[in-house]
Each structure stands twice: as C-alpha cells, then as structure tokens.
Design an enzyme around this catalytic site. Structure first.
Site, short mmCIF file in Angstrom:
data_model
loop_
_atom_site.label_atom_id
_atom_site.label_comp_id
_atom_site.label_asym_id
_atom_site.label_seq_id
_atom_site.Cartn_x
_atom_site.Cartn_y
_atom_site.Cartn_z
N ASP A 110 0.81 -1.27 0.06
CA ASP A 110 -0.36 -0.07 0.07
C ASP A 110 0.65 1.38 0.11
O ASP A 110 1.34 1.80 0.74
CB ASP A 110 -0.53 0.11 1.03
CG ASP A 110 -1.61 1.04 0.98
OD1 ASP A 110 -1.14 2.09 -0.01
OD2 ASP A 110 -2.82 1.24 2.27
N ASP A 147 -17.79 4.25 -1.09
CA ASP A 147 -16.43 3.63 -0.41
C ASP A 147 -16.88 3.07 1.64
O ASP A 147 -17.70 3.39 1.56
CB ASP A 147 -15.25 5.06 -0.25
CG ASP A 147 -13.63 4.24 -0.55
OD1 ASP A 147 -12.78 3.83 0.50
OD2 ASP A 147 -13.54 4.91 -1.59
N ASP A 154 -10.61 -3.51 -1.47
CA ASP A 154 -9.41 -2.84 -1.42
C ASP A 154 -8.40 -3.08 -0.41
O ASP A 154 -8.43 -4.29 0.75
CB ASP A 154 -9.72 -1.53 -1.08
CG ASP A 154 -8.65 -0.08 -1.37
OD1 ASP A 154 -7.84 -0.70 -2.09
OD2 ASP A 154 -8.94 1.45 -0.98
N ARG A 173 -7.17 -4.06 -5.86
CA ARG A 173 -6.09 -3.28 -5.83
C ARG A 173 -4.97 -4.29 -6.03
O ARG A 173 -3.98 -4.05 -6.72
CB ARG A 173 -5.61 -2.52 -5.11
CG ARG A 173 -5.01 -1.34 -4.49
CD ARG A 173 -4.81 -0.16 -4.03
NE ARG A 173 -4.54 -0.44 -2.65
CZ ARG A 173 -4.67 0.17 -1.46
NH1 ARG A 173 -4.64 1.57 -2.23
NH2 ARG A 173 -4.06 -0.61 0.05
N ASP A 221 -3.36 4.15 -6.06
CA ASP A 221 -4.25 6.02 -5.43
C ASP A 221 -2.86 6.74 -6.36
O ASP A 221 -1.98 7.23 -5.78
CB ASP A 221 -3.41 5.54 -3.66
CG ASP A 221 -4.40 5.17 -3.03
OD1 ASP A 221 -5.22 4.48 -4.00
OD2 ASP A 221 -3.70 4.42 -2.36
N HIS A 276 -12.40 8.31 -9.33
CA HIS A 276 -12.69 8.55 -8.36
C HIS A 276 -12.00 9.11 -7.90
O HIS A 276 -10.87 10.60 -8.58
CB HIS A 276 -11.93 7.08 -7.87
CG HIS A 276 -11.88 6.81 -6.63
ND1 HIS A 276 -13.10 6.78 -5.78
CD2 HIS A 276 -10.74 6.14 -5.82
CE1 HIS A 276 -12.52 6.93 -4.46
NE2 HIS A 276 -10.98 5.59 -4.31
#
Length: 948
Positions: free
Chosen positions: A288, A434, A547, A606, A622, A680
């Site tokens: 991440d 979300d 996610d 993701r 992201d 997004h």
C-alpha cells in the site's frame, strides 16, 4: 485507498506521509532487504553448481537429475518438462530439505499437459534433449551447470549462463543447534511431509535415497559465514524473526538478440523495462504505497512475475512462479547507447550482438519457471493463458462508466448524484460507495444513520437500470459485537502471529484481524457471506470492491503484514503476493454463488498476482491529479495487458489532489479509451462530478463518455475474445506490428484490439500531438473526420480541447451503437451501426458479438450471437460463426458507413430468405464516405449487400 491523515487514530497518524510524494523511507531498497543484498553481492562468473549426469532419469515427459554446490556439497533436484504449446518448465528444489519448501498453489489452471522428451546426444560434460518440432533442443552443460534452449543454430535463451544460480538451503542455526522447532509446528510438518513431497519413493532420482552431504566436525553441512539478516532482520521498529533462516533463491536468464523487455507489473514506470545496473532492481511485493512516485522500480499494489521479451525475430516470455518478495535485475549490453551509437554499430558490423540479461531473486520457495517460446506475440499470450487462465468476461455494464469518490455521504447524496447525471444528460452505469458507507468500517454492514434503507437506494438505481459497488476490505474490526469477526474467530480463520495467537494490526476500523484467505475453508465461508440473507440490505445490482488487500497494515513493516505471521504451516513471507488474489477469488465466488451460478460477477481489486485476471478488474491505485500520472496510466495498463490482466484502468482525474478543468477533461478523454473507466477521488478533495467545472467542460466530458458508450459493442467483443484466447484488449503497437522497430518503445499511444489506435492528449496546453501510424502499405482513418492517412508515418495532429485522436485501421469493420442512453442496460436492444474502413485493397472484416450481457449462458448454454462481417469485391456480408447457438436478439442494423470507397450506382440488400431490396444511400465525395441507411436486418441474421 491510502490513509487520510485527519481521519486516523493517533497511533496511525504517525504513519501519515507527505501529501507531496511517497515517503521512500517507509519501503525497503534492495540494500535494506537482506536477501536481495546478499544475492546482489554475487557477481557473474564461475557457478559453484555442477550437474551430476550419472543421476539422470528420463521418463516420457520428465527429465530429472541432481545438481551439487561444490562449495557446500548441498544437492538440488532439477526437473525439466516440455509442455504442450511450445513451453518448457524448469523446477529446482532442495533434494532433501529439512522440511517442505513452499510451492505456489491455485495459480495454474491445472497440471500443464506435457509432451515427450528424448535425449539425442550425451558426453561426459553435456547432454542434448530434443524439445520437439522446429529443431528445438535443450543443451545441458554439466560443469558449470548451464541450460541453453536452441532452435536450429540460434540460441533462444540461456539459464545460469552468468553463473548466478543461488539456492539458500534450509539449515539449523549454528549458535542454536540444540534448539529444535517447537513440537507443535514440528509435528505439523511431519504430518505434511508426504503431502508436499514432490516424488514418491519409487520416483526418487537415482542416488537420492543415499545422498550424504559433506559435513564438518560437528556433523553440520559446511556453510559460509552467516551474514547480517540471515536469521533475523530489523527494518525501522519491526523485527522479522526468520525462524527458518535464509531461504532465498536466484537464477539468471540471458536473451541473445534482445533489447526490449516488458511486463513484471506493477510499477509506475515506462513500458519498456529499464536497465537496473547501478540502481535498485524492479521489486515485486504487494504494498500500500501512498501517492506513488513515477519512473521508479519500487513495488506497488500488485505483482505479476511475468516478463516478455521482444525482437524483430521472436517474442518469448518468462513466468517465475513464486509468491514471495521478488526482485528482478535487468542488464543490457546496449543500455545507455544513443540511437546514433546503435546505427554506428550496425554500419561498422559490430561484433557485439544485443543481449539482455534478467535475474530473478525471491526470498523463499523454490525455482519454478515456465519458459514460453512464442514465437509470435499472440503465441506467448496463448501460452500464458493456457497456464493461468484468461481474463474473466465481465457483464457489459462493467465496461461502461463508473462514478466513485471516497465517499458519497448518504442515501440522499447517492440519489442527488444519480439525478445529476440525468439532468446533464450524461450516461453512467455504476455509482460506488467507499468505506464510510459501512457501520464503523464493519464490512458487510450499512451505516444506520447514513444508509438506513439500502434496498430502497438499490431499488431506485435498479429502476433506472443502474448499479452500485460497495467496498468490502479484508481487515476485520476486532469487536465482540460484530458478527463477521465473531464467526471468523470462532472458526479459527484468522492469520496467526508467530506465537500462534490471532494476528492483529491497525487499519481503517482501528484494531483489525486478517482472515487467512489462503485457507480454502475460509474462502468458502467468506463467499457465503455475500448471500442475500447474510449480507443484509444487498441486492442483485450490488457488486463489490476489494481494497487494501496487499494486505495493508498501517502499523506493520512497510505498511503490510509481518513476514513471520502464519497461514497454517506457511509463513506470510511465502504467500504474501498471493493474498490479494485469494481475496478477489473468494469475493467473486460469493457473487456467483449468491445467484446460484447464473450471474457473472464484477469485483475490482487493488492487489493482484498471476491468475488474478480470472476474477475481475484491477486499477492502478492511489494516483494523483497530475499530468505525469495521466501519462503513466498508459504504460501501466499496457504492462498489465501483456501479462493477462486486460481489465485495467486508472482513477480518472487522479485520486489525490484536485485536477484543473483541463486535466480533468483530458483524463476523461483518455479514460474513455481504457478498459476500466472509473472516476475516483480522495475524501479531502473538492467534489468533481462531471458537471461541476462549467458548462463547456461538462459538454466535453459528456462527449467523451458518450464516445465510450457508442463503442461498447466493440469493447464487449474484444473482452469476449480476450476471455476465449488470452489476447490483450489494450495492447502496445508492437504486438500487431512485431517487425516494426519504431513501435517497440512507443507508450503514449496504443491499440484497442487491432483496429483502433488511440493517442490521448496528455500534455498541458497541448495544441498538437504526433501520432505514429504503423503499417507500410496500410491506411488509417480518423474516426471523427473520416480523413484517410497512410501508415508507416508520424502524423502531426492539431488538437483543441474537444480532440481525442483515434484512428480506425483500414481493413476493419467496427460495430457501434450510436443511440446513447442513460446506461448500457438501456441500450441492450438498440440497433447497431457498422463502420467499414476499407483497406488499401478495398476489403475489410470484423466481428459482432451479442449475448444477454450479464449471465453465464454464453458459456453454459452456448447462447450468443457471433457474426463475421466482411467486405470484398463491393459486397458486404454477415456470416454466422456460431451455428450451434439459437440465441436471438431484438437488435438490428440501422446504418452502415463505408469509408475509403467509391460511389455506387445502386445498393441491394439480399436477405437470408432470398428477397432483395434497394437501399437508400448517400456519398460524400470529399471524404469518400458512403452511408447506407436502414438496412433493417436483424443483427443475428445472414444478409448480403451488393454495391454496383
């Protein structure tokens, strides 16, 4: 979705990073990864490994023999397989490991089909194995050990030619020899030895039963001195206990004649992989990464250990089946040379032929590599698909436009946004929710004050033939009042820490447990939770987003799980890159099961690995509202397509920061021509629905989205083809023009299928772009103006804010639906328009595919329409490619546009029943465009149109 600093608990606040860029210090370099540093300290040269030819064993499909490391006398078992479809598999494992080493399950579709091997020559230091047709041979050299794959007189690929094979065998720590593995873990391993043993007693290679490894006076294998990080490794405040010690593996591959290699996503980098000499290798370790840097080999959210090599002579692939942290070094003898230098080499007939060397280094597991020998790009895609499967075939609506942000506030907000699209005449299919939609980040729930009647909300969308996606992340709030947590704990389904207790870390809900998705029982239970009677408030038009499934652990090392956490008997270090795949698989299975196997699922993930294409879509994570991130979305998705994952997109507008109106418009225009099309935005950014940037920009965005909807029949047909064959949907130019060296490094334009070339405008203030139109002797047509251009040229194209440079290849027929409605479901029975772009020889062909757009009936009941459309000798016809299918459609052909032809005197439609009728037509002599109006034939019928 990365952390929002103002929304986190105090402990997690320490993890928040600069809003300007990733904090690299949170993630390891190769020098900070002990095994990578050790492996990289090995220099090319004399390999310590020798093949023991007297241990050779050959069956019809398998060759095995032992390798010995002359430095420590540890023996390895080498296995070679020739696989159906022009592939070779090489496996190397310890001959007698202290306990089994991890071999990746569930990624391969099945055991690959093998073909016969035969030894055709042998002497005291080598043997030659026939690999079947085309005079392919494998030459095994004994000392030093080396493998060369040869076709005719050409060496295609060499393994260990640089002597960088390294295999850290399992051993007992010198200073704790008396300390044994705990009885619990030890007994687990004892009970599993037979299960994981690769050979039965009767299949042992000669000499295996009585192998004696050289030992020192204490009876221990002779080892080199321990190095830092072998038995324990600390990064920042986290210590990895490494109970099994050093276990890393490495192998080098040499590719003679190759300058261009691609693949090994995911990295925010160029399409062509760069030379890593003097820099970090490319890293494959799902992480991440908050607002990632561009042009950097750092690991990102997903890892697909597949590398594609391409030259004018051949395309090949290397699939390194290992789920542990992996680093890939790339070096080339032409790296750094200017184009002039390469030309000078050619003129001077340089004796230095191009060569690229690739070295794979993984922290644990075994060497299990599939060599895909092509020879064409399409062959490599087919070969890889035969191993790991093809792209799942999504419902049509998933290929349409998706509207998302973190977060739509409540049911009223969802209703208002939905109405906004209708008020501004902008189509969309999905609205997304979300993490804030759930009750305190408890997934499978709804916030009772913000979403008190989710079924009412979903029904409102369903009435408009629209859908919703809700997020379900794999970190579970530790809360005794939370049903999901209680059931996982009671079933003992959580990942364990090194001491055997449930592993817990910090994520969005605060303290969280992490389900062990490597456990098939856990996955079965997880899938069951998507049933309508379990997931309260859900309905059939709700789909799922996974996610944070790297997995993300805010207070863990490198923002992920500790490597010494346990998944049953395996450490997390062994399975890390598989975790996200398992989450998406279990979720997709749940959506299928809730409809009793009828409906196709849609699941976005993701994190991903090889084989993730079977379960849904991915996105590039992201990103930021910056022009560089718009540009990099193209090579990132192209790289994913090359390794089987066609359903890829980037957050339109950028997740972080706030885009200018120009950037937002250009991103919509680019996103409309990428496979997964979703806007997004971060929770801290201003709202950016398409109508919030003024009427002029609203009109530009509307037009881009409408172009997407008009082309949905073409996208759908391409995804059907990808599902059947493994060919990528979005592809680099070199895939279709493999002999054109000029295409090999192009990454600012691409092909959709083989018939549409797209060159998005990705520069601020651009007044023009230069597009390369490939194909000597071919022609291309601007899809907006129908202007004709010759191939094999760089074309300067003036652009305005309304421009989306797109060209249709001469020789193709593309089906569109030009009646754009508020959602794709509303367009299902609408008529088609055929766009016929004549090639230089006056011919063209294409396909039309139709089914019910959302179920598995196309597969199980063969319910679909598949037509071949062809134009030749002034005759356009539709032929059935699926004669066994009885599927019917209400759609018909309302218009045919032919460009590049001449004016006819008549146009006659001949129907399947033999009737003939004259068609009205118009001809634009300036553009050479012929328009045939209202043929009126059913899209599933046989028909012919003759022009005279």
């Amino acid at each position: 979705m990365a952390a929002s600093c103002d929304s986190l608990l105090p402990l997690v606040l320490l993890l928040c990073l600069s809003a300007q860029a990733v904090d690299r210090s949170n993630f390891k370099t190769c020098d900070q990864s002990a095994f990578c540093k050790r492996q990289r300290e090995l220099k090319p040269g004399q390999s310590p490994y020798r093949a023991l030819l007297d241990t050779l064993e050959l069956s019809n499909s398998r060759l095995s023999l032992q390798l010995i490391n002359d430095n420590n006398k540890v023996r390895l078992l080498l296995e070679l397989y020739r696989l159906q479809g022009n592939m070779t598999r090489v496996k190397i494992n310890e001959l007698k490991p202290l306990k089994p080493r991890y071999e990746v399950p569930d990624v391969l579709l099945s055991d690959p089909i093998t073909e016969a091997l035969s030894v055709v020559a042998q002497d005291e230091n080598s043997l030659v194995v026939s690999l079947g047709g085309k005079d392919q041979r494998l030459i095994l050299s004994a000392q030093p050990f080396r493998l060369d794959i040869v076709e005719g007189s050409q060496v295609l690929m060499s393994l260990n030619s640089r002597g960088l094979l390294a295999f850290e065998h399992l051993r007992t720590r010198k200073d704790t020899i008396s300390h044994k593995i705990s009885s619990t873990v030890g007994s687990m391993w004892d009970s599993l030895k037979s299960m994981f043993s690769s050979k039965s007693e009767s299949e042992q290679a000669p000499g295996q039963e009585n192998v004696e490894q050289q030992t020192d006076e204490d009876g221990q294998i002779k080892e080199e001195d321990d190095k830092p990080g072998m038995w324990e490794e600390t990064f920042k405040s986290h210590t990895d206990s490494k109970p099994n010690g050093p276990t890393s593996i490495s192998l080098d591959f040499s590719l003679p004649g190759v300058e261009h290699v691609y693949g090994i996503p995911e990295h925010a980098d160029t399409l062509k992989l760069k030379n890593t000499d003097g820099s970090d290798p490319y890293r494959l370790y799902n992480l991440d990464v908050f607002q990632y840097e561009l042009h950097n080999p750092m690991a990102l959210y997903g890892a697909v250990p597949v590398l594609i090599s391409h030259s004018t002579d051949r395309t090949m692939g290397i699939f390194w089946l290992n789920a542990a942290e992996t680093w890939v070094d790339i070096s080339s003898n032409t790296a750094g040379k200017t184009m002039f230098g390469k030309i000078l080499d050619f003129v001077q007939v340089s004796s230095e032929a191009p060569q690229t060397d690739v070295r794979w280094m993984s922290e644990s597991g075994i060497i299990d590599v599939f060599i895909m020998l092509g020879p064409k790009p399409a062959d490599v895609f087919t070969q890889y698909a035969s191993l790991t499967g093809t792209q799942s075939f999504p419902p049509l609506s998933a290929l349409a436009y998706h509207q998302c942000r973190w977060n739509y506030n409540d049911q009223e907000d969802v209703k208002t946004v939905d109405q906004g699209f209708d008020e501004h005449d902008i189509p969309y299919d999905f609205i997304w929710l979300d993490i804030e939609h759930a009750d305190g980040k408890r997934y499978f729930t709804w916030d009772p004050s913000k979403f008190p009647q989710p079924k009412e909300m979903l029904q409102g969308l369903m009435d408009k033939r629209r859908k919703l996606v809700a997020i379900v992340d794999p970190h579970i709030k530790v809360d005794s009042g939370y049903k999901i947590h209680n059931e996982i704990r009671s079933k003992n389904f959580y990942v364990k820490n090194k001491d055997g207790g449930d592993y817990e870390g910090w994520c969005w809900p605060g303290n969280a447990g992490y389900p062990d998705f490597t456990n098939p029982e856990m996955r079965t239970w997880w899938a069951s939770q998507f049933a309508y009677d379990q997931y309260e408030g859900s309905m059939e038009n709700q789909y799922i987003w996974n996610d944070m499934n790297e997995p993300s652990v805010f207070n863990g090392p490198e923002v992920t799980m500790h490597k010494d956490a346990l998944h049953g008997v395996w450490e997390h270090r062994d399975v890390h890159n598989l975790y996200g795949l398992y989450v998406q698989k279990a979720t997709a299975d749940g959506l299928i099961q809730r409809s009793e196997g009828v409906q196709r699922p849609f699941v976005l993930t993701r994190a991903f690995f090889a084989g993730s294409q079977r379960y849904g879509a991915v996105w590039t994570g992201d990103n930021a509202a910056e022009w560089g991130h718009l540009k990099i979305s193209i090579p990132m998705c192209l790289s994913l397509g090359l390794v089987g994952i066609s359903f890829c997109g980037a957050d339109v507008g950028g997740f972080f920061k706030h885009p200018s109106a120009e950037l937002l418009v250009r991103w919509y225009q680019a996103g409309a021509y990428q496979p997964f099309f979703r806007a997004h935005a971060h929770i801290d950014t201003p709202r950016r629905e398409p109508w919030l940037f003024g009427p002029e920009n609203t009109a530009l965005i509307r037009e881009a989205i409408r172009q997407r909807y008009a082309l949905l029949p073409y996208w759908y047909q391409l995804f059907y083809n990808a599902h059947r064959t493994g060919q990528p949907v979005m592809r680099p130019l070199w895939v279709e023009y493999p002999d054109d060296f000029a295409t090999f490094s192009i990454e600012d334009e691409y092909l959709i299928g083989k018939d549409l070339l797209v060159h998005p405008v990705t520069d601020e203030g651009a007044t023009g772009v230069t597009a390369y139109l490939p194909g000597k002797g071919e022609v291309w047509y601007d899809v907006h103006t129908f202007q004709k251009h010759d191939g094999d040229q760089s074309l300067y194209i003036p652009v305005t804010m309304s421009s989306i440079p797109v060209f249709q290849r001469g020789g193709s027929i593309i089906c569109r639906k030009d009646r754009v409605r508020r959602s794709s479901s509303c367009m299902e029975n609408d008529p088609y328009t055929l766009y016929v772009a004549l090639g230089s020889q006056g011919s063209a062909e294409g396909e039309l595919y139709i089914d019910d757009f959302h179920t598995f009936s196309f597969e199980e009941a063969k319910q679909f329409v598949h037509r071949r459309l062809s134009f030749s000798a002034n005759t356009l016809s539709s032929r059935n490619l699926a004669p066994d299918s009885q599927f019917s459609t209400a759609s018909w052909i309302e218009k045919i546009v032919i460009f590049g032809g001449s004016q006819p005197s008549s146009a006659t439609l001949k129907s399947a029943d033999g009737t003939e009728s004259a068609l009205e037509f118009e001809f634009d002599s300036t553009l050479a465009v012929l328009t045939l109006r209202k043929p009126g034939v059913n899209a599933a019928a046989d028909w012919t149109i003759v022009l005279r």
